[in-house]
Design an enzyme around this catalytic site. Structure first.
Site, PDB file in Angstrom:
ATOM      1  N   ASP A 131      69.666  10.858  23.526  1.00 12.41           N
ATOM      2  CA  ASP A 131      71.269  10.662  23.750  1.00 12.41           C
ATOM      3  C   ASP A 131      71.697  10.058  22.452  1.00 12.41           C
ATOM      4  OD1 ASP A 131      73.550   8.485  25.767  1.00 12.41           O
ATOM      5  OD2 ASP A 131      73.752  10.343  24.852  1.00 12.41           O
ATOM      6  N   LYS A 133      74.177  10.438  19.698  1.00 11.90           N
ATOM      7  CA  LYS A 133      75.416  10.746  19.718  1.00 11.90           C
ATOM      8  C   LYS A 133      76.141   9.825  18.586  1.00 11.90           C
ATOM      9  CE  LYS A 133      77.267   9.121  24.023  1.00 11.90           C
ATOM     10  NZ  LYS A 133      76.255   8.872  24.664  1.00 11.90           N
ATOM     11  N   ASN A 136      76.528   6.157  19.352  1.00 12.72           N
ATOM     12  CA  ASN A 136      75.301   5.138  19.503  1.00 12.72           C
ATOM     13  C   ASN A 136      74.655   5.085  17.958  1.00 12.72           C
ATOM     14  OD1 ASN A 136      75.305   5.060  22.136  1.00 12.72           O
ATOM     15  ND2 ASN A 136      73.994   6.869  22.567  1.00 12.72           N
ATOM     16  N   ASP A 149      71.929   2.761  20.636  1.00 17.19           N
ATOM     17  CA  ASP A 149      71.580   2.501  22.162  1.00 17.19           C
ATOM     18  C   ASP A 149      70.278   3.446  22.670  1.00 17.19           C
ATOM     19  OD1 ASP A 149      73.822   2.556  24.748  1.00 17.19           O
ATOM     20  OD2 ASP A 149      71.869   1.824  24.688  1.00 17.19           O
ATOM     21  N   THR A 166      76.109  12.852  27.326  1.00 18.70           N
ATOM     22  CA  THR A 166      77.291  13.597  27.391  1.00 18.70           C
ATOM     23  C   THR A 166      77.105  15.176  27.203  1.00 18.70           C
ATOM     24  OG1 THR A 166      77.667  13.380  25.054  1.00 18.70           O
ATOM     25  CG2 THR A 166      78.647  11.692  26.453  1.00 18.70           C
TER      26      THR A 166
HETATM   27  O1  LIG Z   1      72.320  -1.901  24.989  1.00 23.14           O
HETATM   28  C1  LIG Z   1      71.542  -1.705  23.826  1.00 23.14           C
HETATM   29  C2  LIG Z   1      71.917  -0.887  22.763  1.00 23.14           C
HETATM   30  C3  LIG Z   1      73.185  -1.668  22.288  1.00 23.14           C
HETATM   31  C4  LIG Z   1      73.449  -2.006  21.252  1.00 23.14           C
HETATM   32  C5  LIG Z   1      74.625  -2.468  21.107  1.00 23.14           C
HETATM   33  C6  LIG Z   1      75.380  -2.953  19.881  1.00 23.14           C
HETATM   34  C7  LIG Z   1      76.724  -2.777  19.602  1.00 23.14           C
HETATM   35  C8  LIG Z   1      77.240  -2.740  18.484  1.00 23.14           C
HETATM   36  C9  LIG Z   1      76.637  -3.450  17.489  1.00 23.14           C
HETATM   37  C10 LIG Z   1      76.938  -3.851  16.228  1.00 23.14           C
HETATM   38  C11 LIG Z   1      78.054  -3.650  15.424  1.00 23.14           C
HETATM   39  N1  LIG Z   1      78.384  -3.705  14.107  1.00 23.14           N
HETATM   40  C12 LIG Z   1      79.529  -3.336  14.017  1.00 23.14           C
HETATM   41  C13 LIG Z   1      80.522  -3.203  12.939  1.00 23.14           C
HETATM   42  C14 LIG Z   1      81.858  -2.971  12.861  1.00 23.14           C
HETATM   43  C15 LIG Z   1      82.281  -2.852  14.197  1.00 23.14           C
HETATM   44  C16 LIG Z   1      81.561  -2.824  15.288  1.00 23.14           C
HETATM   45  C17 LIG Z   1      80.308  -3.137  15.239  1.00 23.14           C
HETATM   46  N2  LIG Z   1      79.279  -3.410  16.086  1.00 23.14           N
HETATM   47  N3  LIG Z   1      75.847  -4.416  15.523  1.00 23.14           N
HETATM   48  N4  LIG Z   1      74.715  -4.422  16.528  1.00 23.14           N
HETATM   49  C18 LIG Z   1      75.295  -3.548  17.562  1.00 23.14           C
HETATM   50  C19 LIG Z   1      74.719  -3.304  18.756  1.00 23.14           C
HETATM   51  N5  LIG Z   1      75.271  -2.048  22.140  1.00 23.14           N
HETATM   52  N6  LIG Z   1      74.402  -1.519  22.977  1.00 23.14           N
HETATM   53  N7  LIG Z   1      70.325  -1.689  23.798  1.00 23.14           N
HETATM   54  C20 LIG Z   1      69.472  -2.234  24.765  1.00 23.14           C
HETATM   55  C21 LIG Z   1      69.857  -2.100  26.193  1.00 23.14           C
HETATM   56  C22 LIG Z   1      69.042  -2.582  27.117  1.00 23.14           C
HETATM   57  C23 LIG Z   1      67.800  -2.920  26.653  1.00 23.14           C
HETATM   58  C24 LIG Z   1      67.330  -2.870  25.524  1.00 23.14           C
HETATM   59  F1  LIG Z   1      66.298  -3.371  25.103  1.00 23.14           F
HETATM   60  C25 LIG Z   1      68.297  -2.581  24.575  1.00 23.14           C
END
Ligand SMILES: O=C(Cc1cc(-c2ccc3c(-c4nc5ccccc5[nH]4)n[nH]c3c2)n[nH]1)Nc1cccc(F)c1
Length: 273
Positions: A131, A133, A136, A149, A166
């Site tokens: 996935d 994209k 992620n 992700d 998607t």
């Molecule tokens: O859920 C996620 C992936 C994930 C990572 C994130 C995520 C989203 C955003 C960020 C950011 C981040 N940096 C930014 C800078 C500017 C604007 C927005 C930002 N988001 N840093 N690290 C992140 C991590 N959302 N979801 N992994 C997951 C899920 C279940 C089990 C597992 F072991 C991992």
């Protein structure tokens, strides 16, 4: 050491997923800045997502590569599960692509090289991402790409048959619900390379069925609206191949003239310490 919510100061909302929200957070003791994902257990019950989440945690916790976002730890309380994820202090890649309209060949090739190295690492560990994209993909402070992700990652022990992701990024064999293997990620690299250079994915149509048809036919064309080097088109053409066994291998991608010519070998990202 076992962390708990009280060990963190919670900052702004970074992102929102189906199961929970991701916040900027700082671990009080060390001052270490992380992305804290908060997942509500009741949401997991509703979607029977427990085993899926366990697999994601196992997968992401086992991966340690400069271009794969780290899962440092996880803990839970009565109602929530908390994931302590690496904070990428740069941009979200899809927002950068929207702002810039399209990437330069240098930037596109550098991201494709990073993605290829990350995928080669994942495939070595028998993990197919499936996935990849722009949504992620994140950038850290130094502009290093991070695959975030792993919502659809699977251990590629046996061939997979579930539909996911998607439409635009789906390889033909996934659309046909055929058995597929890690070569689906090679296809996706071709889709991303095209999108990085032209600003839109190669088979995009308003109607989903038209997109399906174009993917199945590999109806690929390069608009003359933008000058894109023949080398770039050559790489994309060698990845968007219907027969998954004929797609350029990850190793060959890193040796491709376009990557050799344009990608700058980024330094591994330094820890925040
Ligand atoms: O859920 C996620 C992936 C994930 C990572 C994130 C995520 C989203 C955003 C960020 C950011 C981040 N940096 C930014 C800078 C500017 C604007 C927005 C930002 N988001 N840093 N690290 C992140 C991590 N959302 N979801 N992994 C997951 C899920 C279940 C089990 C597992 F072991 C991992």
């Amino acid at each position: 050491e076992c962390w708990a919510l009280k060990d963190f100061d919670i900052g702004r909302l970074l992102g929102e997923g189906k199961f929970g929200k991701v916040y900027l957070a700082r671990e009080k003791q060390s001052g270490y800045v992380v992305a804290l994902k908060i997942i509500f257990k009741e949401k997991l019950d509703k979607y029977r997502y427990h085993s899926h989440l366990r697999r994601e945690i196992e997968i992401q916790h086992s991966l340690n590569h400069p271009n794969v976002l780290r899962l440092f730890a996880w803990f839970h309380d009565e109602t929530r599960i908390f994931l302590v994820l690496e904070y990428a202090a740069g941009h979200e890649l899809y927002k950068l692509l929207k702002d810039l309209k399209h990437f330069s060949e240098k930037r596109a090739a550098t991201y494709i090289a990073s993605l290829t190295r990350a995928l080669a690492y994942c495939h070595e560990k028998n993990v197919i991402h499936r996935d990849i994209k722009p949504e992620n993909l994140l950038l850290d402070m130094e502009g290093n790409l991070k695959i975030a992700d792993f919502g659809w990652a699977v251990q590629s022990s046996s061939k997979r048959r579930t539909m996911c992701g998607t439409i635009d990024y789906l390889a033909p064999e996934m659309i046909e619900k055929k058995e597929h293997d890690h070569a689906v990620d090679n296809w996706t690299l071709g889709v991303l390379c095209y999108e990085f250079l032209y600003g839109v994915p190669p088979f995009e149509e308003h109607d989903q069925n038209d997109t399906f048809r174009r993917i199945m036919k590999v109806d690929l064309n390069f608009p003359s609206t933008r000058h894109v080097s023949p080398e770039a088109k050559d790489l994309i053409t060698k990845l968007l191949v219907k027969d998954s066994t004929k797609r350029l291998s990850l190793k060959k991608i890193l040796e491709h003239p376009w990557i050799v010519k344009f990608a700058d070998m980024q330094m591994e990202s330094h820890d925040q310490k």
